[in-house]
Design a protein around this motif. Structure first.
Motif, PDB file in Angstrom:
ATOM      1  N   TRP A 151      14.952 -15.716  -3.102  1.00 42.29           N
ATOM      2  CA  TRP A 151      15.535 -14.247  -2.444  1.00 42.29           C
ATOM      3  C   TRP A 151      15.055 -13.123  -3.262  1.00 42.29           C
ATOM      4  O   TRP A 151      14.384 -12.388  -2.439  1.00 42.29           O
ATOM      5  CB  TRP A 151      17.063 -14.494  -2.449  1.00 42.29           C
ATOM      6  N   LEU A 152      14.864 -13.295  -4.419  1.00 43.30           N
ATOM      7  CA  LEU A 152      14.357 -12.253  -5.363  1.00 43.30           C
ATOM      8  C   LEU A 152      12.931 -12.251  -4.943  1.00 43.30           C
ATOM      9  O   LEU A 152      12.276 -10.850  -4.652  1.00 43.30           O
ATOM     10  CB  LEU A 152      14.368 -12.679  -6.831  1.00 43.30           C
ATOM     11  N   GLY A 153      12.251 -13.462  -4.881  1.00 47.61           N
ATOM     12  CA  GLY A 153      10.927 -13.566  -4.665  1.00 47.61           C
ATOM     13  C   GLY A 153      10.520 -12.460  -3.105  1.00 47.61           C
ATOM     14  O   GLY A 153       9.489 -11.907  -3.021  1.00 47.61           O
ATOM     15  N   GLY A 154      11.447 -13.085  -2.303  1.00 49.21           N
ATOM     16  CA  GLY A 154      11.206 -12.459  -0.780  1.00 49.21           C
ATOM     17  C   GLY A 154      11.418 -10.778  -0.901  1.00 49.21           C
ATOM     18  O   GLY A 154      10.728 -10.096  -0.065  1.00 49.21           O
ATOM     19  N   THR A 155      12.519 -10.509  -1.579  1.00 45.35           N
ATOM     20  CA  THR A 155      12.554  -9.214  -1.684  1.00 45.35           C
ATOM     21  C   THR A 155      11.491  -8.220  -2.270  1.00 45.35           C
ATOM     22  O   THR A 155      11.222  -7.216  -1.932  1.00 45.35           O
ATOM     23  CB  THR A 155      14.015  -8.709  -2.325  1.00 45.35           C
ATOM     24  N   VAL A 156      11.137  -8.754  -3.284  1.00 43.17           N
ATOM     25  CA  VAL A 156       9.999  -8.071  -4.135  1.00 43.17           C
ATOM     26  C   VAL A 156       8.772  -8.193  -3.222  1.00 43.17           C
ATOM     27  O   VAL A 156       7.812  -7.271  -3.226  1.00 43.17           O
ATOM     28  CB  VAL A 156       9.448  -8.879  -5.481  1.00 43.17           C
ATOM     29  N   GLY A 157       8.422  -9.253  -2.545  1.00 43.34           N
ATOM     30  CA  GLY A 157       7.367  -9.277  -1.519  1.00 43.34           C
ATOM     31  C   GLY A 157       7.246  -8.389  -0.511  1.00 43.34           C
ATOM     32  O   GLY A 157       6.452  -7.881   0.082  1.00 43.34           O
ATOM     33  N   PHE A 158       8.567  -8.297   0.067  1.00 41.31           N
ATOM     34  CA  PHE A 158       8.895  -7.058   1.175  1.00 41.31           C
ATOM     35  C   PHE A 158       8.441  -5.860   0.781  1.00 41.31           C
ATOM     36  O   PHE A 158       7.647  -5.251   1.269  1.00 41.31           O
ATOM     37  CB  PHE A 158      10.423  -6.895   1.717  1.00 41.31           C
ATOM     38  N   TYR A 159       8.836  -5.400  -0.425  1.00 42.54           N
ATOM     39  CA  TYR A 159       8.389  -4.146  -0.938  1.00 42.54           C
ATOM     40  C   TYR A 159       7.104  -3.907  -1.371  1.00 42.54           C
ATOM     41  O   TYR A 159       6.374  -2.813  -1.315  1.00 42.54           O
ATOM     42  CB  TYR A 159       9.570  -3.715  -1.974  1.00 42.54           C
ATOM     43  N   ALA A 160       6.396  -5.165  -1.938  1.00 43.00           N
ATOM     44  CA  ALA A 160       4.971  -4.984  -2.444  1.00 43.00           C
ATOM     45  C   ALA A 160       4.257  -4.911  -1.077  1.00 43.00           C
ATOM     46  O   ALA A 160       3.173  -4.217  -1.173  1.00 43.00           O
ATOM     47  CB  ALA A 160       4.463  -6.401  -2.926  1.00 43.00           C
ATOM     48  N   GLU A 161       4.798  -5.482   0.027  1.00 46.06           N
ATOM     49  CA  GLU A 161       3.862  -5.199   1.183  1.00 46.06           C
ATOM     50  C   GLU A 161       3.972  -3.784   1.864  1.00 46.06           C
ATOM     51  O   GLU A 161       3.062  -3.059   2.372  1.00 46.06           O
ATOM     52  CB  GLU A 161       4.271  -6.327   2.377  1.00 46.06           C
ATOM     53  N   ALA A 162       5.415  -3.310   1.781  1.00 40.93           N
ATOM     54  CA  ALA A 162       5.648  -1.985   2.157  1.00 40.93           C
ATOM     55  C   ALA A 162       4.872  -0.779   1.446  1.00 40.93           C
ATOM     56  O   ALA A 162       4.276   0.061   2.048  1.00 40.93           O
ATOM     57  CB  ALA A 162       6.970  -1.728   2.129  1.00 40.93           C
ATOM     58  N   LEU A 163       4.784  -1.046   0.071  1.00 43.13           N
ATOM     59  CA  LEU A 163       3.970  -0.112  -0.999  1.00 43.13           C
ATOM     60  C   LEU A 163       2.737  -0.142  -0.601  1.00 43.13           C
ATOM     61  O   LEU A 163       2.011   0.826  -0.906  1.00 43.13           O
ATOM     62  CB  LEU A 163       4.435  -0.421  -2.215  1.00 43.13           C
ATOM     63  N   ARG A 164       2.094  -1.343   0.018  1.00 46.56           N
ATOM     64  CA  ARG A 164       0.613  -1.249   0.166  1.00 46.56           C
ATOM     65  C   ARG A 164       0.411  -1.080   1.730  1.00 46.56           C
ATOM     66  O   ARG A 164      -0.853  -0.766   1.815  1.00 46.56           O
ATOM     67  CB  ARG A 164       0.258  -2.698   0.038  1.00 46.56           C
ATOM     68  N   GLY A 165       1.393  -0.559   2.347  1.00 50.93           N
ATOM     69  CA  GLY A 165       1.230  -0.021   3.775  1.00 50.93           C
ATOM     70  C   GLY A 165       1.016  -1.078   4.594  1.00 50.93           C
ATOM     71  O   GLY A 165       0.414  -0.945   5.775  1.00 50.93           O
ATOM     72  N   GLU A 166       1.248  -2.334   4.146  1.00 49.39           N
ATOM     73  CA  GLU A 166       1.117  -3.560   5.236  1.00 49.39           C
ATOM     74  C   GLU A 166       2.387  -3.890   6.024  1.00 49.39           C
ATOM     75  O   GLU A 166       3.513  -3.534   5.460  1.00 49.39           O
ATOM     76  CB  GLU A 166       0.768  -4.657   4.505  1.00 49.39           C
ATOM     77  N   PRO A 167       2.215  -4.301   7.317  1.00 49.78           N
ATOM     78  CA  PRO A 167       3.712  -5.011   7.613  1.00 49.78           C
ATOM     79  C   PRO A 167       4.266  -5.821   6.957  1.00 49.78           C
ATOM     80  O   PRO A 167       3.752  -6.914   6.605  1.00 49.78           O
ATOM     81  CB  PRO A 167       2.990  -5.357   9.284  1.00 49.78           C
ATOM     82  N   PRO A 168       5.424  -5.510   6.625  1.00 46.78           N
ATOM     83  CA  PRO A 168       6.233  -6.590   5.670  1.00 46.78           C
ATOM     84  C   PRO A 168       7.142  -7.637   6.425  1.00 46.78           C
ATOM     85  O   PRO A 168       8.057  -8.278   5.827  1.00 46.78           O
ATOM     86  CB  PRO A 168       7.272  -5.649   5.304  1.00 46.78           C
ATOM     87  N   LEU A 169       6.586  -8.010   7.694  1.00 48.32           N
ATOM     88  CA  LEU A 169       7.462  -9.080   8.495  1.00 48.32           C
ATOM     89  C   LEU A 169       7.348 -10.399   7.880  1.00 48.32           C
ATOM     90  O   LEU A 169       8.395 -11.225   8.041  1.00 48.32           O
ATOM     91  CB  LEU A 169       6.944  -8.974  10.094  1.00 48.32           C
ATOM     92  N   ARG A 170       6.186 -10.714   7.310  1.00 45.65           N
ATOM     93  CA  ARG A 170       6.114 -11.986   6.562  1.00 45.65           C
ATOM     94  C   ARG A 170       7.122 -12.072   5.646  1.00 45.65           C
ATOM     95  O   ARG A 170       7.766 -13.315   5.585  1.00 45.65           O
ATOM     96  CB  ARG A 170       4.663 -12.237   6.261  1.00 45.65           C
ATOM     97  N   SER A 171       7.439 -11.265   4.761  1.00 45.37           N
ATOM     98  CA  SER A 171       8.477 -11.322   3.786  1.00 45.37           C
ATOM     99  C   SER A 171       9.976 -11.334   4.490  1.00 45.37           C
ATOM    100  O   SER A 171      10.642 -12.225   3.826  1.00 45.37           O
ATOM    101  CB  SER A 171       8.454 -10.211   2.850  1.00 45.37           C
TER     102      SER A 171
END
Length: 402
Positions: A151-171
């Motif tokens: 779950w921690l990995g999914g949360t970090v992954g979501f915001y990593a995508e968001a900060l890169r300006g990518e759609p975070p739906l995968r996370s």
């Protein structure tokens, strides 16, 4: 002021504030989503747009609060460890509230504050329970720790995508998979008590319920494999076949439950329905990917409303009563609300099949969700603001039979 707050009954056990916050989040977020879809009301501007706001709050808001409340109550009971300190619970609550505000304001202030405030409570939760899980001599419950780390990995992954300006739906899709795994892990522990208590009540002495590890492990493995395929090769036939395999593994897991009339007992039947909804959700995803029947979104919503929503509702009603020193609630509103939640899941999934009736089906789905979790708030808020009726000073409690 702080000392008085820490001594308040609402902080007597971690599940009290966290279950209430989960239910409030469920109601407010669904009301806002219905207002957006059906009435054209605005939603907060966030990276990824309205759909991402909706899914983010369902998972990192509502679902995480429910997970944290359960884990901080159940793990000390599982391993005979100490309850979470009240200051830590209060800090977790404040971080969760700050995360909700930061995410809704992320369109204006950027995603960094939301990233920090959404990752922080997960770290706090892991820090509170990991030592207990690891020190347990048998280490029987380490699967809970692995799920929290995922779950921690999914949360970090979501915001990593968001900060890169990518759609975070995968996370977000990965987070749904983590929740499904956690549901299977947790349900195996809860169902052992619930089903066998119901068998004792019925005088069934010749049979007993056992959540067999091979079936459970197969179901978990299939969920993990599908989730990886869904994230790495979304829309590929491989993901479709793995979704169907996951549905088959979950239906196979249900064979442990077929012990006769005990299946008709209210708590047993509601927990059984969680697995049915989960299996059907993966089956719909597989059919959509392989045969173009319906849509993947319909299957995901059957997972989110039917499996995730119903499991959280049932667990909050079980743990939320017995750990206040009260018997399980025998009133009719609980099975009615559970049935309405299932209808809501079917209605939302049905939108994929009959989009022309979308408004009616959305009202059905959203209204059922609001009815169930609004009912939880109405029934449990007075209990959680009061001391335990048995004079207990913590989370202790023994599950009563149905």
């Amino acid at each position: 002021m702080l000392k008085r707050l820490l001594a308040a009954p609402i902080l007597l056990c971690a599940f009290r504030p966290l279950f209430l916050l989960a239910a409030v989040a469920a109601v407010l977020c669904m009301a806002a989503w219905l207002g957006f879809l059906l009435l054209g009301l605005p939603l907060p501007a966030v990276p990824g747009g309205p759909v991402v706001w909706h899914a983010h709050e369902l998972l990192f808001g509502f679902t995480f609060a429910a997970i944290a409340g359960f884990v901080l109550t159940a793990v000390p009971e599982f391993v005979d460890g100490p309850a979470a300190p009240r200051p830590a619970v209060l800090a977790l609550v404040l971080l969760w509230l700050g995360a909700r505000l930061a995410w809704s304001a992320s369109g204006a202030v950027g995603p960094w504050p939301a990233a920090v405030l959404n990752v922080a409570p997960v770290l706090v939760l892991i820090a509170l329970v990991a030592p207990m899980l690891w020190r347990d001599p048998a280490r029987r419950h380490l699967s809970i720790l692995w799920a929290l780390l995922a779950w921690l990995g999914g949360t970090v992954g979501f915001y990593a995508e968001a900060l890169r300006g990518e759609p975070p739906l995968r996370s977000l899709h990965a987070a749904i998979g983590v929740v499904m795994v956690l549901v299977v892990i947790v349900m195996s522990r809860i169902s052992m008590n619930v089903v066998n208590s119901a068998l004792d009540t019925l005088g069934e002495t010749t049979v007993s319920y056992l959540a067999r590890p091979p079936r459970r492990h197969l179901a978990v493995a299939c969920i993990v494999l599908f989730t990886l395929a869904d994230v790495l090769v979304p829309g590929a036939p491989t993901a479709g076949w793995l979704a169907l395999a996951t549905a088959a593994a979950l239906f196979n897991l249900l064979n442990d439950w077929h012990l006769g009339r005990v299946l008709l007992r209210r708590w047993v039947l509601m927990l059984y329905a969680v697995y049915v909804a989960m299996a059907l959700g993966y089956a719909l995803i597989g059919l959509a990917l392989l045969a173009g029947v319906g849509s993947v979104s319909g299957g995901r919503h059957l997972l989110a409303i039917g499996a995730l929503g119903l499991s959280i509702f049932v667990v909050m009603n079980i743990a939320g009563r017995i750990h206040t020193g009260r018997e399980l609630d025998a009133r009719r509103w609980i099975p009615v609300a559970a049935g309405v939640l299932l209808l809501a899941a079917v209605g939302r999934a049905g939108w994929s099949w009959w989009p022309a009736d979308g408004a009616l089906l959305l009202w059905l789905a959203g209204g059922g969700w609001l009815f169930a979790f609004g009912g939880f708030i109405a029934h449990y808020l007075p209990l959680y603001l009061q001391p335990r009726p048995d004079g207990g000073l913590g989370c202790e409690g023994v599950m009563d039979s149905d």
